[in-house]
Design an enzyme around this catalytic site. Structure first.
Site, PDB file in Angstrom:
ATOM      1  N   ASN A   1       0.876  -1.170   0.000  1.00  8.03           N
ATOM      2  CA  ASN A   1       0.000   0.000   0.000  1.00  8.03           C
ATOM      3  C   ASN A   1       0.918   1.226   0.000  1.00  8.03           C
ATOM      4  OD1 ASN A   1      -1.846   2.006   0.408  1.00  8.03           O
ATOM      5  ND2 ASN A   1      -2.780   1.103   2.246  1.00  8.03           N
TER       6      ASN A   1
ATOM      7  N   LYS B   1       3.380   0.694   3.036  1.00  2.00           N
ATOM      8  CA  LYS B   1       2.983  -0.316   4.024  1.00  2.00           C
ATOM      9  C   LYS B   1       3.058  -1.671   3.341  1.00  2.00           C
ATOM     10  CE  LYS B   1      -0.784   1.383   6.704  1.00  2.00           C
ATOM     11  NZ  LYS B   1      -2.217   1.321   6.858  1.00  2.00           N
TER      12      LYS B   1
ATOM     13  N   ARG C   1      -2.579  -2.201  -3.398  1.00  2.00           N
ATOM     14  CA  ARG C   1      -3.854  -1.546  -3.093  1.00  2.00           C
ATOM     15  C   ARG C   1      -3.899  -0.232  -3.892  1.00  2.00           C
ATOM     16  NH1 ARG C   1      -5.206   3.085   0.904  1.00  2.00           N
ATOM     17  NH2 ARG C   1      -7.444   3.124   0.621  1.00  2.00           N
TER      18      ARG C   1
ATOM     19  N   HIS D   1     -13.232   2.066  -0.077  1.00  2.00           N
ATOM     20  CA  HIS D   1     -13.152   1.064   1.005  1.00  2.00           C
ATOM     21  C   HIS D   1     -13.725  -0.271   0.527  1.00  2.00           C
ATOM     22  CE1 HIS D   1     -13.452   4.618   4.047  1.00  2.00           C
ATOM     23  NE2 HIS D   1     -12.186   4.288   3.894  1.00  2.00           N
TER      24      HIS D   1
ATOM     25  N   HIS E   1     -18.002   1.079   7.607  1.00  6.45           N
ATOM     26  CA  HIS E   1     -16.543   1.190   7.782  1.00  6.45           C
ATOM     27  C   HIS E   1     -16.290   2.570   8.377  1.00  6.45           C
ATOM     28  CE1 HIS E   1     -12.238   0.622   6.411  1.00  6.45           C
ATOM     29  NE2 HIS E   1     -12.283   1.927   6.646  1.00  6.45           N
TER      30      HIS E   1
ATOM     31  N   GLY F   1     -11.251   7.728   7.602  1.00  4.37           N
ATOM     32  CA  GLY F   1     -12.215   7.901   6.520  1.00  4.37           C
ATOM     33  C   GLY F   1     -13.356   6.938   6.803  1.00  4.37           C
TER      34      GLY F   1
ATOM     35  N   ARG G   1     -12.566  15.105   6.905  1.00  2.92           N
ATOM     36  CA  ARG G   1     -13.353  15.386   5.685  1.00  2.92           C
ATOM     37  C   ARG G   1     -14.784  15.739   6.051  1.00  2.92           C
ATOM     38  NH1 ARG G   1     -11.828   9.951   2.640  1.00  2.92           N
ATOM     39  NH2 ARG G   1      -9.988   9.809   3.940  1.00  2.92           N
TER      40      ARG G   1
ATOM     41  N   ASP H   1      -9.245  12.571  15.931  1.00  3.57           N
ATOM     42  CA  ASP H   1      -9.150  11.216  16.474  1.00  3.57           C
ATOM     43  C   ASP H   1     -10.275  10.989  17.481  1.00  3.57           C
ATOM     44  OD1 ASP H   1      -8.304   8.975  18.225  1.00  3.57           O
ATOM     45  OD2 ASP H   1      -6.490   9.069  16.997  1.00  3.57           O
TER      46      ASP H   1
ATOM     47  N   ARG I   1     -10.622   8.917  19.791  1.00  9.71           N
ATOM     48  CA  ARG I   1     -10.206   8.691  21.186  1.00  9.71           C
ATOM     49  C   ARG I   1     -10.087  10.012  21.931  1.00  9.71           C
ATOM     50  NH1 ARG I   1      -5.667   4.544  19.239  1.00  9.71           N
ATOM     51  NH2 ARG I   1      -5.747   6.079  17.589  1.00  9.71           N
TER      52      ARG I   1
ATOM     53  N   GLY J   1     -11.159   1.346  12.482  1.00  7.13           N
ATOM     54  CA  GLY J   1     -10.692   1.872  13.771  1.00  7.13           C
ATOM     55  C   GLY J   1     -11.790   2.282  14.733  1.00  7.13           C
TER      56      GLY J   1
ATOM     57  N   GLY K   1     -15.265   1.883  14.213  1.00  6.45           N
ATOM     58  CA  GLY K   1     -16.321   0.861  14.235  1.00  6.45           C
ATOM     59  C   GLY K   1     -15.971  -0.336  15.107  1.00  6.45           C
TER      60      GLY K   1
ATOM     61  N   GLU L   1      -8.357  -5.817   4.887  1.00  3.55           N
ATOM     62  CA  GLU L   1      -8.249  -5.434   3.479  1.00  3.55           C
ATOM     63  C   GLU L   1      -7.084  -6.159   2.801  1.00  3.55           C
ATOM     64  OE1 GLU L   1      -8.734  -1.405   5.268  1.00  3.55           O
ATOM     65  OE2 GLU L   1      -9.400  -0.895   3.262  1.00  3.55           O
TER      66      GLU L   1
HETATM   67  P1  AMP Z   1      -8.527   3.778  10.874  1.00  4.84           P
HETATM   68  O1  AMP Z   1      -8.587   4.832   9.802  1.00  4.84           O
HETATM   69  O2  AMP Z   1      -9.358   2.576  10.537  1.00  4.84           O
HETATM   70  O3  AMP Z   1      -7.129   3.428  11.293  1.00  4.84           O
HETATM   71  O4  AMP Z   1      -9.229   4.400  12.167  1.00  4.84           O
HETATM   72  C1  AMP Z   1      -8.756   5.530  12.847  1.00  4.84           C
HETATM   73  C2  AMP Z   1      -9.767   5.914  13.921  1.00  4.84           C
HETATM   74  O5  AMP Z   1      -9.986   4.787  14.761  1.00  4.84           O
HETATM   75  C3  AMP Z   1      -9.336   7.065  14.823  1.00  4.84           C
HETATM   76  O6  AMP Z   1     -10.401   8.000  14.945  1.00  4.84           O
HETATM   77  C4  AMP Z   1      -9.096   6.396  16.169  1.00  4.84           C
HETATM   78  O7  AMP Z   1      -9.497   7.211  17.221  1.00  4.84           O
HETATM   79  C5  AMP Z   1      -9.980   5.181  16.126  1.00  4.84           C
HETATM   80  N1  AMP Z   1      -9.391   4.107  16.948  1.00  4.84           N
HETATM   81  C6  AMP Z   1      -8.339   3.328  16.628  1.00  4.84           C
HETATM   82  N2  AMP Z   1      -8.043   2.480  17.658  1.00  4.84           N
HETATM   83  C7  AMP Z   1      -8.926   2.753  18.654  1.00  4.84           C
HETATM   84  C8  AMP Z   1      -9.143   2.229  19.976  1.00  4.84           C
HETATM   85  N3  AMP Z   1      -8.396   1.270  20.480  1.00  4.84           N
HETATM   86  N4  AMP Z   1     -10.167   2.771  20.696  1.00  4.84           N
HETATM   87  C9  AMP Z   1     -10.952   3.738  20.190  1.00  4.84           C
HETATM   88  N5  AMP Z   1     -10.780   4.270  18.946  1.00  4.84           N
HETATM   89  C10 AMP Z   1      -9.797   3.796  18.190  1.00  4.84           C
END
Ligand code: AMP
Length: 409
Positions: A7, A14, A96, A185, A212, A216, A245, A287, A289, A335, A337, A391
């Site tokens: 990727n 990656k 990818r 996705h 998803h 994104g 976005r 983020d 979190r 992440g 979901g 993926e």
């Molecule tokens: P991704 O693009 O799929 O890597 O997802 C990124 C998003 O997932 C970010 O908003 C993170 O805050 C959230 N995320 C990733 N790991 C965790 C976790 N352990 N607990 C809560 N949210 C997470």
């Protein structure tokens, strides 16, 4: 078959070495700061993991993607840090690719004509396609005899019908510029919907909404195992609110802000892609979190940002249930979901009219699990699952299928 899944981003690459016979990831890693010119601290960096045994990080100059690919191969075949004896054990490379434009939906074996067509896709994804091309050329340089396959994020959505992919703008722009809904996705929606079909014990007759939700986010309606609609469109900007976005907004807002703020088209593009969504509303972070932490501390804008996302996903579930004339299952992945139980709860709350009921206790405990987990209650008409996406697995299998067919020919 050992497939190297690649990727390639603008300054990153990656990788995963995936064995499709055993379903095992033999090694994975990330090259960063590619092409940054050797400035101190950013001269190139590789993080490399083998089977949970080796976990190393090295600073190595990486002026371009070909050098980065060479370093990856060196790592994979290294007597101490590697997992294969020599390069020939990499039997295929699967790339990818974000956007296949109007040329590609199915995965395809790389040849000169394919590379030329991918170059024509640059307009569709100007940030992603040039790095993809660098990654492909890098692998071709380092492994000239190894077959390379492109797997497109847009591919799974090829079954979307016309009324869902044509925008209500003059038809000639579809013909002239191929402006239509492509969807993204795709490998993730494909993987989790197939896993959900396995759980349901059938594909024919199934009606599934896959959510998803990561940095994104996109939602897809999957009927009989095929994508029939999705929230992302001509680009990954459409649909629900994302990390940075905007997702879908009244198109008139675009020209309004451009006039008021004196934004050029390029600046407006950057604004909608980098400064909106969770970050724009919360003024805290992109983020989730950080936002959940801010919500606990009583930040109302952080709560609003997450509530907007939850509300929009809820609306898509309703809309796609209408589009499919029913709903058997909802899947959360990526992440947010997979890991954020609070947003799953916000989305599924007050959805009993549709037959969605979740067990809040199970939902709360579902975090960082490697396998699918049901979070719906026993009497919920609609099954609700958290399924970790994969993926790379879809890319590896598509690549192996194409290369195996090549061998048979
Ligand atoms: P991704 O693009 O799929 O890597 O997802 C990124 C998003 O997932 C970010 O908003 C993170 O805050 C959230 N995320 C990733 N790991 C965790 C976790 N352990 N607990 C809560 N949210 C997470």
């Amino acid at each position: 078959m050992n497939v190297l899944v690649v990727n390639a981003g603008s300054s990153s690459l990656k990788y995963q070495l995936f064995d499709t016979n055993t379903n095992i990831v033999k090694a994975k890693g990330l090259c960063e700061y590619i092409g940054s010119g050797g400035t101190a601290g950013t001269e190139g960096n590789i993080k490399h993991k083998v089977n949970g045994k080796i976990n190393l990080e090295r600073a190595i100059p990486m002026p371009n993607h070909a050098v980065a690919t060479g370093i990856v191969v060196e790592m994979l075949t290294h007597h101490e840090f590697g997992c294969i004896k020599n390069m020939d054990e990499i039997e295929a490379v699967g790339h990818r690719i974000v956007h296949g434009g109007s040329y590609f939906s199915d995965s395809v074996l790389v040849n000169d004509d394919v590379v030329a067509k991918l170059e024509k896709c640059i307009d569709f994804a100007p940030l992603h396609t040039p790095p993809h091309l660098m990654g492909i050329r890098g692998c071709m340089e380092v492994m000239p005899d190894t077959p390379q396959v492109l797997v497109f994020d847009t591919g799974f959505h090829k079954s979307i019908p016309e009324e869902a992919y044509i925008y209500p703008i003059p038809y000639k722009y579809y013909e002239k510029y191929q402006i239509r809904r492509y969807g993204f996705h795709g490998t993730s929606h494909k993987y989790v919907s197939q896993e959900m079909c396995k759980i349901l014990g059938r594909t024919e007759g199934t009606k599934i909404v896959t959510c998803h939700m990561g940095n994104g986010s996109s939602v897809a309606a999957v009927k009989d195992g095929k994508g029939i609609d999705t929230s992302m469109g001509f680009t990954p900007l459409e649909g629900v609110s994302m990390g940075t976005r905007s997702g879908s907004i009244d198109p008139a807002i675009v020209t309004f802000i451009m006039k008021k703020e004196n934004f050029t088209p390029q600046r407006m593009d950057e604004f909608m892609n980098k400064e909106c969504g969770l970050l724009g509303v919360s003024e805290v972070s992109n983020d989730s979190r950080d936002l959940e932490k801010a919500i606990k501390e009583g930040n109302p804008k952080a709560l609003l940002a997450m509530n907007i996302l939850a509300y929009q996903i809820k609306k898509y579930i309703g809309a796609y249930s209408a589009a499919m004339n029913g709903l058997d299952a909802v899947v959360f992945t990526a992440g947010i979901g997979e890991n954020n139980y609070l947003i799953r709860e916000r989305i599924c709350r007050d959805m009993d009219y549709l037959g969605i009921k979740i067990d809040e206790k199970i939902n709360e405990k579902t975090l960082l699990l490697p396998n699918a987990v049901e979070i719906s209650t026993g009497d919920s008409k609609v099954k609700v699952y958290v399924i970790p996406t994969n993926e790379e697995l879809v890319i590896a299998y598509d690549t192996a299928d194409i290369v195996n067919n090549l061998i048979k020919m």
